[in-house]
Write an enzyme that holds these catalytic residues in place. Sequence first.
Site, PDB file in Angstrom:
ATOM      1  N   GLY A   3       0.826  -1.327  -0.019  1.00 10.39           N
ATOM      2  CA  GLY A   3       0.094   0.091   0.016  1.00 10.39           C
ATOM      3  C   GLY A   3       0.881   1.490  -0.051  1.00 10.39           C
ATOM      4  O   GLY A   3       0.375   2.433   0.351  1.00 10.39           O
ATOM      5  N   TYR A  36      11.477 -11.240 -13.854  1.00 12.31           N
ATOM      6  CA  TYR A  36      10.452 -12.137 -13.418  1.00 12.31           C
ATOM      7  C   TYR A  36      10.268 -13.508 -14.209  1.00 12.31           C
ATOM      8  O   TYR A  36      10.070 -14.713 -13.701  1.00 12.31           O
ATOM      9  CB  TYR A  36       8.973 -11.478 -13.264  1.00 12.31           C
ATOM     10  CG  TYR A  36       8.973 -10.888 -11.643  1.00 12.31           C
ATOM     11  CD1 TYR A  36       8.365  -9.612 -11.769  1.00 12.31           C
ATOM     12  CD2 TYR A  36       9.355 -11.468 -10.738  1.00 12.31           C
ATOM     13  CE1 TYR A  36       8.177  -8.867 -10.710  1.00 12.31           C
ATOM     14  CE2 TYR A  36       9.344 -10.708  -9.617  1.00 12.31           C
ATOM     15  CZ  TYR A  36       8.604  -9.494  -9.556  1.00 12.31           C
ATOM     16  OH  TYR A  36       8.598  -8.718  -8.255  1.00 12.31           O
ATOM     17  N   GLU A  54       9.619   6.534  -2.606  1.00 13.84           N
ATOM     18  CA  GLU A  54       9.156   5.151  -2.340  1.00 13.84           C
ATOM     19  C   GLU A  54      10.148   4.153  -2.513  1.00 13.84           C
ATOM     20  O   GLU A  54      10.834   4.076  -3.614  1.00 13.84           O
ATOM     21  CB  GLU A  54       8.090   4.938  -3.873  1.00 13.84           C
ATOM     22  CG  GLU A  54       7.415   3.564  -3.633  1.00 13.84           C
ATOM     23  CD  GLU A  54       6.440   3.449  -4.700  1.00 13.84           C
ATOM     24  OE1 GLU A  54       6.332   4.348  -5.577  1.00 13.84           O
ATOM     25  OE2 GLU A  54       5.817   2.315  -4.423  1.00 13.84           O
TER      26      GLU A  54
HETATM   27  C1  LIG Z   1      14.584  -0.654  -4.683  1.00 13.54           C
HETATM   28  C2  LIG Z   1      13.920  -1.756  -5.406  1.00 13.54           C
HETATM   29  C3  LIG Z   1      12.426  -1.806  -5.573  1.00 13.54           C
HETATM   30  C4  LIG Z   1      12.248  -3.054  -6.418  1.00 13.54           C
HETATM   31  C5  LIG Z   1      11.220  -3.596  -6.962  1.00 13.54           C
HETATM   32  N1  LIG Z   1      11.061  -4.736  -7.444  1.00 13.54           N
HETATM   33  C6  LIG Z   1       9.977  -5.244  -8.061  1.00 13.54           C
HETATM   34  C7  LIG Z   1       9.059  -5.616  -6.810  1.00 13.54           C
HETATM   35  C8  LIG Z   1       7.574  -5.174  -7.724  1.00 13.54           C
HETATM   36  O1  LIG Z   1       7.284  -6.465  -8.320  1.00 13.54           O
HETATM   37  C9  LIG Z   1       8.005  -4.121  -8.709  1.00 13.54           C
HETATM   38  C10 LIG Z   1       7.466  -2.678  -8.343  1.00 13.54           C
HETATM   39  O2  LIG Z   1       8.029  -2.496  -6.885  1.00 13.54           O
HETATM   40  O3  LIG Z   1       9.523  -4.112  -8.879  1.00 13.54           O
HETATM   41  C11 LIG Z   1      12.522  -5.434  -7.347  1.00 13.54           C
HETATM   42  O4  LIG Z   1      12.555  -6.530  -7.796  1.00 13.54           O
HETATM   43  N2  LIG Z   1      13.550  -4.884  -6.871  1.00 13.54           N
HETATM   44  C12 LIG Z   1      13.538  -3.746  -6.409  1.00 13.54           C
HETATM   45  N3  LIG Z   1      14.502  -2.902  -5.632  1.00 13.54           N
END
Ligand SMILES: Cc1cc2cn([C@H]3C[C@H](O)[C@@H](CO)O3)c(=O)nc2[nH]1
Length: 224
Positions: A21, A58, A92
């Site tokens: 959230g 992914y 964020e």
């Molecule tokens: C700083 C940081 C944020 C971040 C987000 N993510 C992925 C998680 C979510 O599926 C998407 C958006 O937050 O990106 C990631 O794999 N590695 C990250 N590292």
Amino acid sequence: DMSSLRSRPYTVVVEGNIGSGKTTFMDHFKQYEDVALFSEPVDKWTNVESHNLLGIMYKDPKKWAMTFQSYVQLTMVNMHKQRCPEPIKMMERSLYSARFCFVENLYENGYLDGPEYVVLDEWFKWICSNLDIGVDMIVYLRTHPEVALERMKLRGREEESCVSLSYLRQLHNLHEKWLCPGGVPITSPPVYVVDANRSFSEMEKEMKRISPLICNRNNGSLTN
Ligand SMILES: Cc1cc2cn([C@H]3C[C@H](O)[C@@H](CO)O3)c(=O)nc2[nH]1
């Protein structure tokens, strides 16, 4: 006032699992003109010269985790260094959750090999000791992984369609280990834990409770 001595604005980072959230929480602060909001640059991660790094990560994490996290690190440094005229900067996520949650998790799952993990860590350590990446406060949106999974599914980000409950559990545990080791929130920087399992209207109350802590900062005062 002392604020001119500050080389950066008062920096608040919003941390939390996928689906905790964060965007909803940050939207509440759009009403405050003193707060500059910096969202995660997902639009960059999904389109770097037409490459969707989030998507390929992914789909094939073993092959693309290094590439993706290397780019995330670059975009987060950029976000930390982004100047803003407002006295308060709300981000964020951060360079820190990148390193202690996401990179750590990918390494623990064997998606990053030793050499890749070490190189990412060398970059992280160099950045931390050579650039002012200070954070003054962390707001941790704490959720049960099951709640995060439901919210993530509701949002329906295509790239996340394969994200499992166990992956969210791993990320949850790494957030806890980093921000509340032994169940106790760290104090440097101070961590405000928000129970983000609750409904939106209940979260509104939480935001009203937290806002003064963030918005009534008299910047640069020594008596923080
Ligand atoms: C700083 C940081 C944020 C971040 C987000 N993510 C992925 C998680 C979510 O599926 C998407 C958006 O937050 O990106 C990631 O794999 N590695 C990250 N590292």
